[in-house]
Design a protein around this motif. Structure first.
Motif, mmCIF file in Angstrom:
data_model
loop_
_atom_site.group_PDB
_atom_site.id
_atom_site.type_symbol
_atom_site.label_atom_id
_atom_site.label_comp_id
_atom_site.label_asym_id
_atom_site.label_seq_id
_atom_site.Cartn_x
_atom_site.Cartn_y
_atom_site.Cartn_z
ATOM 1 N N HIS A 21 6.059 -3.561 1.987
ATOM 2 C CA HIS A 21 4.940 -2.733 2.404
ATOM 3 C C HIS A 21 3.700 -3.224 1.675
ATOM 4 O O HIS A 21 3.747 -3.508 0.483
ATOM 5 N N GLY A 23 -0.398 -2.351 0.840
ATOM 6 C CA GLY A 23 -1.439 -1.343 0.906
ATOM 7 C C GLY A 23 -1.888 -0.890 -0.465
ATOM 8 O O GLY A 23 -1.533 -1.474 -1.490
ATOM 9 N N SER A 36 -0.699 3.182 1.229
ATOM 10 C CA SER A 36 -1.415 3.382 2.492
ATOM 11 C C SER A 36 -2.227 2.135 2.814
ATOM 12 O O SER A 36 -2.779 1.498 1.927
ATOM 13 N N ASN A 37 -2.268 1.808 4.108
ATOM 14 C CA ASN A 37 -3.009 0.610 4.517
ATOM 15 C C ASN A 37 -4.050 0.913 5.589
ATOM 16 O O ASN A 37 -4.508 0.003 6.275
ATOM 17 N N GLY A 38 -4.400 2.167 5.773
ATOM 18 C CA GLY A 38 -5.408 2.525 6.759
ATOM 19 C C GLY A 38 -4.829 3.049 8.052
ATOM 20 O O GLY A 38 -5.396 3.915 8.682
ATOM 21 N N SER A 39 -3.688 2.526 8.457
ATOM 22 C CA SER A 39 -3.062 3.004 9.684
ATOM 23 C C SER A 39 -1.722 3.683 9.437
ATOM 24 O O SER A 39 -1.257 4.457 10.260
ATOM 25 N N GLU A 40 -1.089 3.388 8.296
ATOM 26 C CA GLU A 40 0.204 3.976 7.972
ATOM 27 C C GLU A 40 0.243 4.381 6.507
ATOM 28 O O GLU A 40 -0.461 3.805 5.679
#
Length: 63
Positions: A21, A23, A36-40
């Motif tokens: 993952h 982010g 978190s990566n902005g979309s998930e």
């Protein structure tokens, strides 16, 4: 490896299931981290993390 050293950084996490993952790493409840990566957003138990690799920002040379 101290997870606290990587909080607040953009990282790649490798889990014991060989899943990765990428982010922003945050603390979540002390026994988990949030990535978190902005979309998930993933909430991952600390004991599942095998490797943390920080992503270093790229610097451009000024001419």
């Amino acid at each position: 490896m101290r997870i606290d050293d990587y909080l607040g950084l953009v990282v790649v996490l490798e889990l014991d299931t060989m899943v990765t993952h990428e982010g922003y790493l945050e603390d979540a409840e002390g026994t988990h981290v949030k990535v978190s990566n902005g979309s998930e957003v993933w909430v991952i138990p600390n004991e599942e993390i095998v490797k943390i690799t920080p992503i270093l920002p790229k610097r451009f040379k000024s001419e």
